[in-house]
Design a protein around this motif. Structure first.
Motif, PDB file in Angstrom:
ATOM      1  N   GLN A  28      -8.390  -1.099   3.846  1.00  0.00           N
ATOM      2  CA  GLN A  28      -7.028  -0.578   3.783  1.00  0.00           C
ATOM      3  C   GLN A  28      -6.503  -0.478   5.205  1.00  0.00           C
ATOM      4  O   GLN A  28      -7.029   0.287   6.021  1.00  0.00           O
ATOM      5  CB  GLN A  28      -6.985   0.800   3.104  1.00  0.00           C
ATOM      6  CG  GLN A  28      -5.606   1.449   3.103  1.00  0.00           C
ATOM      7  CD  GLN A  28      -4.574   0.622   2.339  1.00  0.00           C
ATOM      8  OE1 GLN A  28      -4.865   0.127   1.249  1.00  0.00           O
ATOM      9  NE2 GLN A  28      -3.391   0.476   2.903  1.00  0.00           N
ATOM     10  N   LEU A  29      -5.480  -1.266   5.535  1.00  0.00           N
ATOM     11  CA  LEU A  29      -4.902  -1.231   6.871  1.00  0.00           C
ATOM     12  C   LEU A  29      -4.080   0.033   7.031  1.00  0.00           C
ATOM     13  O   LEU A  29      -3.160   0.300   6.258  1.00  0.00           O
ATOM     14  CB  LEU A  29      -4.037  -2.473   7.109  1.00  0.00           C
ATOM     15  CG  LEU A  29      -4.762  -3.745   7.565  1.00  0.00           C
ATOM     16  CD1 LEU A  29      -5.807  -4.181   6.568  1.00  0.00           C
ATOM     17  CD2 LEU A  29      -3.769  -4.864   7.845  1.00  0.00           C
ATOM     18  N   THR A  30      -4.433   0.819   8.040  1.00  0.00           N
ATOM     19  CA  THR A  30      -3.764   2.099   8.252  1.00  0.00           C
ATOM     20  C   THR A  30      -2.590   1.996   9.220  1.00  0.00           C
ATOM     21  O   THR A  30      -1.713   2.854   9.216  1.00  0.00           O
ATOM     22  CB  THR A  30      -4.769   3.137   8.780  1.00  0.00           C
ATOM     23  OG1 THR A  30      -5.354   2.656  10.004  1.00  0.00           O
ATOM     24  CG2 THR A  30      -5.886   3.374   7.769  1.00  0.00           C
ATOM     25  N   ASP A  31      -2.578   0.973  10.075  1.00  0.00           N
ATOM     26  CA  ASP A  31      -1.412   0.781  10.939  1.00  0.00           C
ATOM     27  C   ASP A  31      -0.259   0.243  10.100  1.00  0.00           C
ATOM     28  O   ASP A  31      -0.434  -0.667   9.288  1.00  0.00           O
ATOM     29  CB  ASP A  31      -1.724  -0.215  12.056  1.00  0.00           C
ATOM     30  CG  ASP A  31      -2.548   0.417  13.162  1.00  0.00           C
ATOM     31  OD1 ASP A  31      -2.673   1.649  13.169  1.00  0.00           O
ATOM     32  OD2 ASP A  31      -3.061  -0.331  14.013  1.00  0.00           O
ATOM     33  N   THR A  58     -19.532   0.518  -0.289  1.00  0.00           N
ATOM     34  CA  THR A  58     -18.726   0.824  -1.464  1.00  0.00           C
ATOM     35  C   THR A  58     -17.459   1.517  -1.007  1.00  0.00           C
ATOM     36  O   THR A  58     -17.363   2.007   0.113  1.00  0.00           O
ATOM     37  CB  THR A  58     -19.502   1.721  -2.440  1.00  0.00           C
ATOM     38  OG1 THR A  58     -19.868   2.946  -1.775  1.00  0.00           O
ATOM     39  CG2 THR A  58     -20.763   1.020  -2.936  1.00  0.00           C
ATOM     40  N   GLY A  59     -16.485   1.584  -1.919  1.00  0.00           N
ATOM     41  CA  GLY A  59     -15.237   2.240  -1.586  1.00  0.00           C
ATOM     42  C   GLY A  59     -14.368   1.358  -0.706  1.00  0.00           C
ATOM     43  O   GLY A  59     -14.584   0.170  -0.556  1.00  0.00           O
ATOM     44  N   THR A  60     -13.370   1.986  -0.116  1.00  0.00           N
ATOM     45  CA  THR A  60     -12.404   1.281   0.715  1.00  0.00           C
ATOM     46  C   THR A  60     -12.544   1.732   2.157  1.00  0.00           C
ATOM     47  O   THR A  60     -12.589   2.931   2.431  1.00  0.00           O
ATOM     48  CB  THR A  60     -10.977   1.536   0.214  1.00  0.00           C
ATOM     49  OG1 THR A  60     -10.859   1.076  -1.138  1.00  0.00           O
ATOM     50  CG2 THR A  60      -9.961   0.810   1.077  1.00  0.00           C
TER      51      THR A  60
END
Length: 560
Positions: A285-288, A39-41
């Motif tokens: 969620q892409l953090t780069d 669950t969540g991202t």
């Protein structure tokens, strides 16, 4: 027992507006969660995405199962040199005993009797001692008689032990066990490199698509502003309706393009999840980002031993001009340098002969296969050695006319009611050495050795083929990356020019000295330049991944 290790020849095959000299790099990796979230991202950097894929990709899990299977196979082979202990018991009901013909005449002569005469009787009655004489009867020939041996019920229980003392094939198999396990590990490493390559390219594709989508959103917003101002000007009587309609058409086309980019971005994310082995239902969620953790492209050019199109990696620069002096033309020198580069595969002098083949997992795998082929040859040659086995056994056998009597288990001290021994179980034991010496097998071993030699020669030829393939991949990846950097420089210069033209055109239009058609043309050229720029960025990133794989650096980056 022969233990043959057969192997196969396995050879294995969007940045932001930060400037022309930067490429996306990996941010500091953080630890992956022990279990994938449901669950969540899930936040994902490139390193996290690669780590997750290496731990959870189904194809890699299958490869690791094959590695575990290889380790189990090695354990099976090693166990053949340990003591072999077997315990067994049998119980049989001989409801119809087998009979055998026996020559009973071989056990003695004919019948005999004692003859009494009248004199002998009289002497006995008179109290005298009478010596009776035995008279042999004539021998009567008897035919063989059918006799059954044994009783109806029989049992047997024993324990046997054997120990291999010497076997040339087994000793060589022990040496091959470690090499065999190493080969399975290297095949797993090869699969990890392939997964890292796929995830990296999918991650970069997602970054490019996401950044281009954000840029399209800004373009729509900017065009909405121009359309709003043009509409107000039209209502004030200072613009034509045709100008407004042109901008509306332009906006509609841009919105459609934005929608397509949105779907392509979603598809890129789905591809990234697939390459990672992540559920499609999991949000990520892409953090780069495109502007963070960058590497100087000029430094990359220096590593490749090349300069930019004009001044060593600074960009295209100004429009080329004629030489300042007639003697300043260096066309001849440049042609000679180009010819030398062409003959050397495009490598600079400092890079010639600097390729380390051992950095490629394929080369290391082939070396392991060569070692196994050598051990396989020795293993087949060792088939001519003797084999020595120590063995021993101890147990009991019993028989009885009834099942109940069989399970009475009477030993040597047992007596019946009449005092006679009635033992029904008897012990036995033996120990011995078994030596087997192969003498002639119809030339089978000769042809097996010949096959192993040919296999070894095939692998040796494979080294030369692999080296040539690595050289070609190195030259191709280097050329592709250089070309991608040049195209990126070019597209960045075009983007800067298109951005400036669009800015000036909008200023002229707002000031009333420019036409609406010029604005639309400038915006169209700007979007084309943006698309080409992001495409050039993606090409550079992919070429960088291919270059790292060709030089063997990708696996080291994966293991960081």
């Amino acid at each position: 027992m022969k233990m043959l290790f057969r192997t196969r020849f396995l050879l294995v095959a969007a940045l932001g507006m930060a400037g022309p000299q930067v490429l996306l790099a990996q941010t500091s990796p953080s630890a992956m969660p022990a279990a994938p979230p449901t669950t969540g991202t899930m936040p994902l950097s490139l390193q996290q995405a690669v780590d997750y894929a290496i731990k959870n990709k189904s194809t890699l899990l299958s490869t690791r199962l094959a590695e575990a299977t290889a380790a189990a196979k090695v354990g099976e082979i090693k166990s053949q040199g340990l003591p072999q202990v077997n315990v067994g018991a049998t119980l049989s009901d001989n409801f119809k005993l087998q009979k055998s013909l026996v020559d009973v005449g071989a056990f003695g002569g004919g019948a005999s009797n004692t003859t009494l005469t009248a004199t002998d009787i009289a002497n006995a009655q008179g109290g005298q001692t009478v010596n009776l004489t035995q008279v042999a009867a004539p021998v009567v020939a008897l035919p063989p008689q059918a006799i059954a041996f044994g009783l109806q019920y029989a049992g047997n229980s024993s324990v046997s032990v054997s120990q291999l003392l010497f076997d040339g094939s087994y000793l060589i198999g022990l040496k091959a066990a470690k090499v065999y396990t190493e080969l399975a590990k290297k095949q797993t490493q090869q699969a990890e490199i392939d997964v890292a390559e796929q995830v990296s390219k999918a991650y970069y594709s997602t970054l490019v698509a996401r950044s281009r989508l954000a840029l399209l959103a800004r373009n729509v917003q900017r065009l909405d502003t121009v359309l709003y101002q043009t509409d107000k000007t039209f209502k004030a009587g200072f613009a034509e309706k045709l100008d407004v309609d042109r901008l509306r058409v332009q906006r509609n086309n841009l919105v459609v393009e934005q929608q397509k980019a949105q779907r392509l971005t979603e598809l890129s994310v789905s591809l990234l999840k697939f390459q990672m082995g992540l559920s499609q239902q999991q949000n990520v969620q892409l953090t780069d980002s495109l502007g963070a953790a960058v590497v100087d492209a000029g430094a990359l050019r220096q590593r490749l031993g090349v300069a930019s199109l004009s001044n060593g990696g600074v960009g295209l620069g100004a429009v080329p001009t004629a030489p300042a002096t007639p003697g300043g033309d260096n066309t001849t020198t440049q042609n000679r340098v180009d010819q030398q580069n062409a003959l050397s595969g495009g490598l600079p002098p400092a890079a010639l002969g600097a390729i380390n083949y051992n950095n490629r997992i394929e080369f290391s795998t082939l070396e392991t296969q060569q070692a196994l082929a050598g051990l396989d040859l020795r293993n087949r040659q060792a088939g001519a050695y003797p084999r020595l086995v120590l063995s021993g056994a101890y147990g009991f056998t019993g028989s009885a006319p009834t099942a109940g009597d069989l399970f009475a288990f009477r030993g040597p001290d047992s007596r019946n009611s009449n005092g006679f021994a009635n033992q029904n179980w008897f012990g036995f034991g033996n120990v011995g050495l078994t030596l087997s010496v192969p003498v002639f097998d119809g030339f089978r071993r000769k042809y097996l050795v010949q096959q192993s030699r040919l296999q070894q020669q095939t692998i040796e030829r494979g080294f030369e083929t692999l080296k040539q393939s690595i050289d070609l991949q190195d030259a191709q990846s280097r050329t592709t990356l250089i070309n991608a950097l040049d195209v990126l420089d070019n597209q960045k210069a075009n983007l800067d020019l298109a951005t400036d033209v669009a800015r000036v055109t909008r200023i002229k239009f707002n000031a009333g000295v420019g036409s609406n058609l010029e604005v639309i043309t400038a915006e169209t050229d700007l979007r084309s330049a943006q698309t080409n720029y992001y495409g050039a960025i993606y090409d550079v990133l992919v070429a960088k991944v291919d270059r790292d794989k060709a030089t063997g650096e990708l696996y080291n980056q994966v293991k960081k």
